[in-house]
Design a protein around this motif. Sequence first.
Motif, PDB file in Angstrom:
ATOM      1  N   THR A 105      -4.981  -0.245  81.258  1.00  0.00           N
ATOM      2  CA  THR A 105      -5.281  -1.628  80.869  1.00  0.00           C
ATOM      3  C   THR A 105      -4.657  -1.997  79.528  1.00  0.00           C
ATOM      4  O   THR A 105      -4.756  -3.153  79.112  1.00  0.00           O
ATOM      5  CB  THR A 105      -6.795  -1.834  80.799  1.00  0.00           C
ATOM      6  OG1 THR A 105      -7.353  -0.950  79.809  1.00  0.00           O
ATOM      7  CG2 THR A 105      -7.448  -1.533  82.143  1.00  0.00           C
ATOM      8  N   ILE A 106      -4.028  -1.041  78.851  1.00  0.00           N
ATOM      9  CA  ILE A 106      -3.415  -1.318  77.558  1.00  0.00           C
ATOM     10  C   ILE A 106      -2.148  -2.150  77.759  1.00  0.00           C
ATOM     11  O   ILE A 106      -1.289  -1.817  78.583  1.00  0.00           O
ATOM     12  CB  ILE A 106      -3.085  -0.006  76.828  1.00  0.00           C
ATOM     13  CG1 ILE A 106      -4.366   0.836  76.646  1.00  0.00           C
ATOM     14  CG2 ILE A 106      -2.442  -0.288  75.494  1.00  0.00           C
ATOM     15  CD1 ILE A 106      -5.436   0.165  75.846  1.00  0.00           C
ATOM     16  N   ALA A 107      -2.029  -3.208  76.995  1.00  0.00           N
ATOM     17  CA  ALA A 107      -0.887  -4.120  77.138  1.00  0.00           C
ATOM     18  C   ALA A 107       0.191  -3.763  76.119  1.00  0.00           C
ATOM     19  O   ALA A 107       0.315  -4.415  75.072  1.00  0.00           O
ATOM     20  CB  ALA A 107      -1.348  -5.566  76.976  1.00  0.00           C
ATOM     21  N   ASP A 108       0.981  -2.738  76.407  1.00  0.00           N
ATOM     22  CA  ASP A 108       2.098  -2.381  75.538  1.00  0.00           C
ATOM     23  C   ASP A 108       3.398  -2.240  76.314  1.00  0.00           C
ATOM     24  O   ASP A 108       4.380  -1.714  75.795  1.00  0.00           O
ATOM     25  CB  ASP A 108       1.798  -1.092  74.768  1.00  0.00           C
ATOM     26  CG  ASP A 108       1.662   0.111  75.686  1.00  0.00           C
ATOM     27  OD1 ASP A 108       1.411  -0.081  76.882  1.00  0.00           O
ATOM     28  OD2 ASP A 108       1.799   1.252  75.199  1.00  0.00           O
ATOM     29  N   ALA A 109       3.407  -2.698  77.565  1.00  0.00           N
ATOM     30  CA  ALA A 109       4.614  -2.655  78.377  1.00  0.00           C
ATOM     31  C   ALA A 109       5.323  -4.003  78.304  1.00  0.00           C
ATOM     32  O   ALA A 109       4.771  -5.001  77.817  1.00  0.00           O
ATOM     33  CB  ALA A 109       4.270  -2.302  79.821  1.00  0.00           C
ATOM     34  N   THR A 110       6.551  -4.032  78.809  1.00  0.00           N
ATOM     35  CA  THR A 110       7.335  -5.262  78.827  1.00  0.00           C
ATOM     36  C   THR A 110       7.879  -5.483  80.230  1.00  0.00           C
ATOM     37  O   THR A 110       8.536  -4.598  80.795  1.00  0.00           O
ATOM     38  CB  THR A 110       8.496  -5.193  77.823  1.00  0.00           C
ATOM     39  OG1 THR A 110       7.983  -4.950  76.512  1.00  0.00           O
ATOM     40  CG2 THR A 110       9.267  -6.492  77.818  1.00  0.00           C
ATOM     41  N   LEU A 111       7.590  -6.656  80.795  1.00  0.00           N
ATOM     42  CA  LEU A 111       8.096  -7.044  82.107  1.00  0.00           C
ATOM     43  C   LEU A 111       8.777  -8.392  81.976  1.00  0.00           C
ATOM     44  O   LEU A 111       8.144  -9.379  81.574  1.00  0.00           O
ATOM     45  CB  LEU A 111       6.955  -7.129  83.131  1.00  0.00           C
ATOM     46  CG  LEU A 111       6.384  -5.814  83.671  1.00  0.00           C
ATOM     47  CD1 LEU A 111       5.228  -6.095  84.614  1.00  0.00           C
ATOM     48  CD2 LEU A 111       7.452  -5.007  84.377  1.00  0.00           C
ATOM     49  N   ASN A 112      10.073  -8.389  82.279  1.00  0.00           N
ATOM     50  CA  ASN A 112      10.848  -9.634  82.211  1.00  0.00           C
ATOM     51  C   ASN A 112      10.746 -10.285  80.839  1.00  0.00           C
ATOM     52  O   ASN A 112      10.638 -11.500  80.710  1.00  0.00           O
ATOM     53  CB  ASN A 112      10.393 -10.616  83.293  1.00  0.00           C
ATOM     54  CG  ASN A 112      10.526 -10.041  84.695  1.00  0.00           C
ATOM     55  OD1 ASN A 112      11.483  -9.325  84.987  1.00  0.00           O
ATOM     56  ND2 ASN A 112       9.559 -10.345  85.552  1.00  0.00           N
ATOM     57  N   GLY A 113      10.729  -9.435  79.812  1.00  0.00           N
ATOM     58  CA  GLY A 113      10.690  -9.939  78.452  1.00  0.00           C
ATOM     59  C   GLY A 113       9.331 -10.389  77.974  1.00  0.00           C
ATOM     60  O   GLY A 113       9.212 -10.922  76.867  1.00  0.00           O
ATOM     61  N   VAL A 114       8.294 -10.190  78.801  1.00  0.00           N
ATOM     62  CA  VAL A 114       6.940 -10.617  78.450  1.00  0.00           C
ATOM     63  C   VAL A 114       6.052  -9.387  78.332  1.00  0.00           C
ATOM     64  O   VAL A 114       6.151  -8.449  79.145  1.00  0.00           O
ATOM     65  CB  VAL A 114       6.379 -11.591  79.506  1.00  0.00           C
ATOM     66  CG1 VAL A 114       4.973 -12.029  79.140  1.00  0.00           C
ATOM     67  CG2 VAL A 114       7.287 -12.803  79.650  1.00  0.00           C
ATOM     68  N   ARG A 115       5.158  -9.393  77.347  1.00  0.00           N
ATOM     69  CA  ARG A 115       4.243  -8.272  77.171  1.00  0.00           C
ATOM     70  C   ARG A 115       3.272  -8.208  78.337  1.00  0.00           C
ATOM     71  O   ARG A 115       2.719  -9.226  78.758  1.00  0.00           O
ATOM     72  CB  ARG A 115       3.481  -8.408  75.862  1.00  0.00           C
ATOM     73  CG  ARG A 115       2.594  -7.205  75.539  1.00  0.00           C
ATOM     74  CD  ARG A 115       2.010  -7.315  74.156  1.00  0.00           C
ATOM     75  NE  ARG A 115       1.179  -6.168  73.839  1.00  0.00           N
ATOM     76  CZ  ARG A 115       0.545  -6.001  72.688  1.00  0.00           C
ATOM     77  NH1 ARG A 115       0.652  -6.899  71.733  1.00  0.00           N
ATOM     78  NH2 ARG A 115      -0.212  -4.920  72.484  1.00  0.00           N
ATOM     79  N   ALA A 116       3.095  -7.026  78.889  1.00  0.00           N
ATOM     80  CA  ALA A 116       2.237  -6.834  80.060  1.00  0.00           C
ATOM     81  C   ALA A 116       1.483  -5.529  79.907  1.00  0.00           C
ATOM     82  O   ALA A 116       1.796  -4.684  79.067  1.00  0.00           O
ATOM     83  CB  ALA A 116       3.068  -6.820  81.344  1.00  0.00           C
ATOM     84  N   GLU A 119      -0.825  -1.392  83.775  1.00  0.00           N
ATOM     85  CA  GLU A 119      -1.191  -1.576  85.172  1.00  0.00           C
ATOM     86  C   GLU A 119      -0.233  -2.559  85.848  1.00  0.00           C
ATOM     87  O   GLU A 119       0.198  -2.326  86.990  1.00  0.00           O
ATOM     88  CB  GLU A 119      -2.629  -2.092  85.267  1.00  0.00           C
ATOM     89  CG  GLU A 119      -3.133  -2.334  86.677  1.00  0.00           C
ATOM     90  CD  GLU A 119      -3.328  -1.056  87.473  1.00  0.00           C
ATOM     91  OE1 GLU A 119      -3.592  -1.149  88.676  1.00  0.00           O
ATOM     92  OE2 GLU A 119      -3.230   0.035  86.884  1.00  0.00           O
ATOM     93  N   GLN A 120       0.114  -3.632  85.175  1.00  0.00           N
ATOM     94  CA  GLN A 120       1.078  -4.574  85.736  1.00  0.00           C
ATOM     95  C   GLN A 120       2.448  -3.930  85.885  1.00  0.00           C
ATOM     96  O   GLN A 120       3.157  -4.162  86.872  1.00  0.00           O
ATOM     97  CB  GLN A 120       1.158  -5.816  84.843  1.00  0.00           C
ATOM     98  CG  GLN A 120      -0.120  -6.644  84.828  1.00  0.00           C
ATOM     99  CD  GLN A 120      -0.091  -7.727  83.770  1.00  0.00           C
ATOM    100  OE1 GLN A 120       0.534  -7.568  82.720  1.00  0.00           O
ATOM    101  NE2 GLN A 120      -0.764  -8.844  84.037  1.00  0.00           N
ATOM    102  N   GLN A 121       2.826  -3.110  84.919  1.00  0.00           N
ATOM    103  CA  GLN A 121       4.096  -2.388  85.023  1.00  0.00           C
ATOM    104  C   GLN A 121       4.073  -1.419  86.198  1.00  0.00           C
ATOM    105  O   GLN A 121       5.058  -1.284  86.929  1.00  0.00           O
ATOM    106  CB  GLN A 121       4.360  -1.638  83.717  1.00  0.00           C
ATOM    107  CG  GLN A 121       5.701  -0.935  83.655  1.00  0.00           C
ATOM    108  CD  GLN A 121       5.850  -0.110  82.390  1.00  0.00           C
ATOM    109  OE1 GLN A 121       4.859   0.302  81.782  1.00  0.00           O
ATOM    110  NE2 GLN A 121       7.084   0.141  81.995  1.00  0.00           N
ATOM    111  N   LEU A 122       2.940  -0.765  86.398  1.00  0.00           N
ATOM    112  CA  LEU A 122       2.799   0.162  87.520  1.00  0.00           C
ATOM    113  C   LEU A 122       2.913  -0.558  88.855  1.00  0.00           C
ATOM    114  O   LEU A 122       3.613  -0.100  89.774  1.00  0.00           O
ATOM    115  CB  LEU A 122       1.452   0.888  87.409  1.00  0.00           C
ATOM    116  CG  LEU A 122       1.015   1.720  88.608  1.00  0.00           C
ATOM    117  CD1 LEU A 122       1.975   2.880  88.828  1.00  0.00           C
ATOM    118  CD2 LEU A 122      -0.397   2.239  88.422  1.00  0.00           C
TER     119      LEU A 122
END
Length: 783
Positions: A105-116, A119-122
């Motif tokens: 649930t930690i939001a430290d990933a990047t998807l399409n230039g947006v912080r995510a 879990e969203q990255q997975l």
Amino acid sequence: MHSWIDAIFGLEQFSAGAKDVSWSLVHPLPGWVWALVVLASFTLAWMTYGRLLGPRPARVALASLRGLLLVLLVLLICQPHLVRQTVRVEPDCVAVLIDRSASMTIADATLNGVRATREQQLQAAMRRAAPTLESLAKTRGVVTLGFDAGAFDLPTATDGLPTLGEPTGRRTAIGHTLDLVLRRVAARPLAGIVLLSDGRSADAVSRLTLRQLETRGVPVFAVPLGSPDPIPDLAIARIDAPSAAFAGDAVPVTVAIDRRGGGSTPSRGRVRLLDTASGLTLDELPFTLEADAGTVTLTTIPDQAATRTWSVQIIPELPDLSDQNNAASVRIDVVDRPIRVVMFDGYPRWEYRYLKNLLVREPSVRSSTLILASDRRYLQEGTEPLASVPRTAAAWAAIDVVILGDLRPSLFSEDQLRQVRALVSERGAGLLWVGGPSATPNAWRGTPLGDLLPFVVPTDPAEAIPAYDTPVVMRPGPAAERFGVLRLGEARQPTWPDMLSTGELGWPKLHYAQRIDPRALKPTADVLALAQPIAGAPSGATPLVLTMRYGAGRVAYVGTDETWRYRYGRGETLPERFWIPLVRLLARESFSRSGKPAILAVSPERALEGQPVLLTLRLIDQTLLERQAPTLTVTIRRAEVAEPTTPIEVTLHAEGDAIDAPGTGMYSTVWVPPDVGRYVIESAEPFLAGLDLAAGLEISLPDDELLMPQADHAYLASLAQATGGQVLTMERLVELPTLLPNREVTLLGTPEIETIWDKPAVWVLLMLLVATEWLGRRLIKLA
């Protein structure tokens, strides 16, 4: 050709010409034996025809027929048959392990230039890899498992992707998970393991597991989730605030802030104290964390009596790794009744006179002051005179704070001293010591109140607590801000006036101050103020004002009786700001218990998994005490579960003498929580119904990964390297079929056999040979 052979021999199960069919013997003979058999057969046959009369060619032909007959007989004895070996190919499989811990649930990933979030990255990675995994499932086999502290099955949705569910695991054990996976697929060839995780794990992969992966040739392909660069996580570790306070009093709320990970760069931000009901900001301060932890003390002054709920928020200057731990709440009871104070001293020294007058003038205090003499006579002053020194626990129970000046303990009876001790330790009252040159503290060693001193008094009278030979000045200690005392500055400034610590003026000098050795302090003592020699270095300062928690209450010790000199600088303002907050600090615990017929408590309120906690229930109201119950029952239930569960019943037993005389009112037991989470403890006794007796308990894992939620990509890289695998990005998951080794296994089954020696054609051939030889003999007239 093979078809007529099958017809001649009447083969039913398979054809002699099939590629997977071979000839074999039940009793096979080595090649050299067969050579001897052929040689011996033809030699014996020629010996039978060599000396007979007749044409030589005919005899050679007949000898050959007999030799063939003998060889055929030996062949039939060996039982020839056809064999078809059955073969089964066991396809290999791929294990896909998906991290389902709460760190997703930690939001430290990047998807399409947006912080995510991770879990969203997975989920994006799983959607991208869906065709690849579907193809692998058809050709090789895919085992999809979720994991946190262990591995578990994931149901498959209609689109073929696994149903992940919410990531709720509070502990990740990658090493243990790999061990479980190897056991689970031990009977199947494993081509590789795909690990989708942030790498945060409470354990390492054991040598045995690595050896098994190496022996079976199983590479681990790691797909890192989250940020490769550690982002600091600011979190509220603890809030220290009084459970009760006075209207108009400065209430300190100390916030302990942890910085988890993120390197050595200082972290900055602001801490805000809000009133939950109105949303108003009560106080706000900036902070800078140079180390991994720090504290900030916020202060507010409630103006009305009520039960307040305040919220503490951290507002980081830079993006924070997780905002789930950036807020917490605290509940406080604000009361508006006078503090009941009784002060005893041995003689009318200046400190006694000014402190007595200060208590009389303070509208929030109802005081009784007594000077005790050795002949048991006393001089009484104050706003509420006492008929006598309290002699029973009930008489002491009406007092919030006891002030003991410079007097000998012999002026009290042993029972009275024990009653004061119980008043502090059990009922939460405060005890304020004001030291002096006559008796306090040295004369109190070995008495029932000796343990309530925040330092150890030497046993040798020659080593009694000494006094400074020269004047000293006072400066605040490290704990003053945290307790909200010694705020002698103007208005609400939480400062200590510099003029009191420089020694440039004459009136701030304290001509009497006790030199308390810092090594004599008890472990739980906090230093509120230090005595600084005017001509000495700051490092030579010694504790002068101390406080210590004792049971349910609190004690404070002032090692000087010269604060009355402060009136020369600002009149009564400085002494009031020195003494009144100290008195209120000591009275807070007594206020939190006042008016309550019973108190249910748990200690500690925050514990680790497997750590025992102490449950106590104290009956205060006399009508409850008269029931004299030997045991009391409380129920414990989970606080955060969606569906109600069966509460746990725990029995509390009467303490000490209450076993035989339960009227003392203290019940306790030790309980070990069965699992992590939040619990609510409530009374289950009918006669306590309606008293709103409840306590909260929070149990956490010692290795809860949210305590250090940064991704650990280095862990994944080392694991992939150790097993011969690779670190794959989400885009490279489509290359997985070409990266996986072929680990399929060919298995030999039970062979299919069809005998030849017992077929009719074989016996016909044998009879033909015999008949042909007999006819030949007839033709050359040998028969």
